[in-house]
Design an enzyme around this catalytic site. Structure first.
Site, PDB file in Angstrom:
ATOM      1  CG  PHE A   9     -21.023   7.249 -43.243  1.00 18.58           C
ATOM      2  CD1 PHE A   9     -20.824   6.376 -44.296  1.00 18.58           C
ATOM      3  CD2 PHE A   9     -19.930   7.628 -42.478  1.00 18.58           C
ATOM      4  CE1 PHE A   9     -19.563   5.886 -44.590  1.00 18.58           C
ATOM      5  CE2 PHE A   9     -18.661   7.151 -42.763  1.00 18.58           C
ATOM      6  CZ  PHE A   9     -18.473   6.275 -43.824  1.00 18.58           C
ATOM      7  CG  ASP A  10     -28.307   8.695 -46.136  1.00 18.00           C
ATOM      8  OD1 ASP A  10     -29.084   9.275 -45.357  1.00 18.00           O
ATOM      9  OD2 ASP A  10     -28.688   7.889 -47.014  1.00 18.00           O
ATOM     10  CG  LEU A  11     -29.523   5.214 -40.741  1.00 12.74           C
ATOM     11  CD1 LEU A  11     -28.377   4.311 -40.308  1.00 12.74           C
ATOM     12  CD2 LEU A  11     -30.346   5.653 -39.529  1.00 12.74           C
ATOM     13  CG  ASP A  12     -33.175   5.324 -43.733  1.00 18.70           C
ATOM     14  OD1 ASP A  12     -32.791   4.551 -42.834  1.00 18.70           O
ATOM     15  OD2 ASP A  12     -34.160   6.076 -43.608  1.00 18.70           O
ATOM     16  CB  VAL A 170     -20.674   8.662 -47.551  1.00 23.94           C
ATOM     17  CG1 VAL A 170     -20.894   7.336 -48.272  1.00 23.94           C
ATOM     18  CG2 VAL A 170     -19.191   9.021 -47.514  1.00 23.94           C
TER      19      VAL A 170
END
Length: 222
Positions: A9-12, A170
Site C-alpha cells: 500500500f501507498d500511504l499518502d 495499491v
C-alpha cells in the site's frame, strides 16, 4: 485479484489523507524562496510524487533548489505537518477484512520511512502491516520502483517470479502504477485519493476502485 497474497500500500492518498500537513509544509518551503501561495488547494499536486520532482516541475527549481526546498519543508512537516492528517473512512475495516482473510500487508511509500512509521503509529495502523518501507532522508531511495524493491526485500519476499505474481501495489497516483510495472507487479488504483481515473488508466492500472470497500472486495469475500 483473488490469487494475490501480498498487498503493498501507498500511504499518502491511499491509507490517510495528508492534504493539510503536506500543503502547509510546501507553503512554508515556498515562502523561504519568496513565493507566496494564498490557496493551499493549489499545492495538492505535491501529494504523492517525490518532493524534489514536484519543486522542479511545478516551480522550475534547479535540483539544488529542490533539495533546499525539501530541507525547509521538513522544518514544518517534522514538527507539525505529519500529524495534520486524517484516516480515510472505511480504511480500517478494509485492512481488518484483508488480515482476517490471511493476506500479508505492507506499506511502500515515497514518504521518508521515519515519518511513515510515525504516522501509522499515530493512527494505530502499524499492527496491520508486516513491514513498512519508505524513502530514506538522503534522497537515495525515493523512486517508487526502488521503494517497492526495498519493501519486498525487507519483507523477506525477494523478487522471484512466483512472489511477484502473488503481489500487487495499491496507490492513488500514476507513480504508484508505473513503479509497480517497473518491478513486475500488478497494480490497483484508488479514486478516493488524489489521482484521477484518466491518470490511473493512462499509467496502466490493472484495476481501479472508488472506495476502500471496493478495494477489499477485489481480494476477499465480504
Amino acid at each position: 485479484m483473488r490469487e494475490k497474497r501480498y498487498l503493498l500500500f501507498d500511504l499518502d492518498g491511499t491509507l490517510t489523507d495528508p492534504k493539510e500537513g503536506i500543503t502547509k509544509s510546501v507553503r512554508h518551503a515556498l515562502e523561504h524562496f519568496g513565493i507566496h501561495v494564498k490557496e493551499l488547494e493549489q499545492l495538492t499536486p505535491f501529494i504523492g510524487p517525490p518532493l524534489t520532482d514536484s519543486f522542479e516541475s511545478f516551480y522550475g527549481f534547479t535540483h539544488e533548489q529542490a533539495l533546499e526546498g525539501v530541507r525547509v519543508y521538513r522544518e514544518y512537516f517534522s514538527v507539525q505537518g505529519w500529524r495534520e492528517n486524517r484516516e480515510y473512512a472505511g480504511i480500517r475495516e478494509m485492512l481488518e477484512a484483508l488480515k482476517r482473510a490471511g493476506l500479508s500487508l505492507f506499506v511502500a511509500t515515497s514518504k521518508p520511512e521515519v515519518y511513515a512509521k510515525r504516522i501509522l503509529d499515530y493512527f494505530s495502523m502499524t499492527e496491520y502491516f508486516d513491514f513498512v518501507g519508505g524513502a530514506d532522508l538522503e534522497g537515495k531511495r525515493v523512486r517508487k520502483a526502488d521503494v517497492i524493491r526495498y519493501t519486498l526485500a525487507g519483507a523477506g519476499l525477494g523478487e522471484d517470479g512466483g512472489i511477484l505474481k502473488q503481489a500487487v501495489m495499491v496507490g492513488d497516483r500514476e507513480h504508484d502504477i508505473l513503479g509497480a510495472k517497473a518491478v513486475g507487479l500488478a497494480s490497483v488504483g484508488v479514486l478516493y485519493g488524489y489521482g484521477s481515473r484518466g491518470e490511473l488508466e493512462a499509467a496502466g492500472a490493472d484495476a481501479i476502485v472508488e472506495t476502500p470497500r471496493e478495494l477489499a472486495q477485489l481480494f476477499v469475500e465480504l
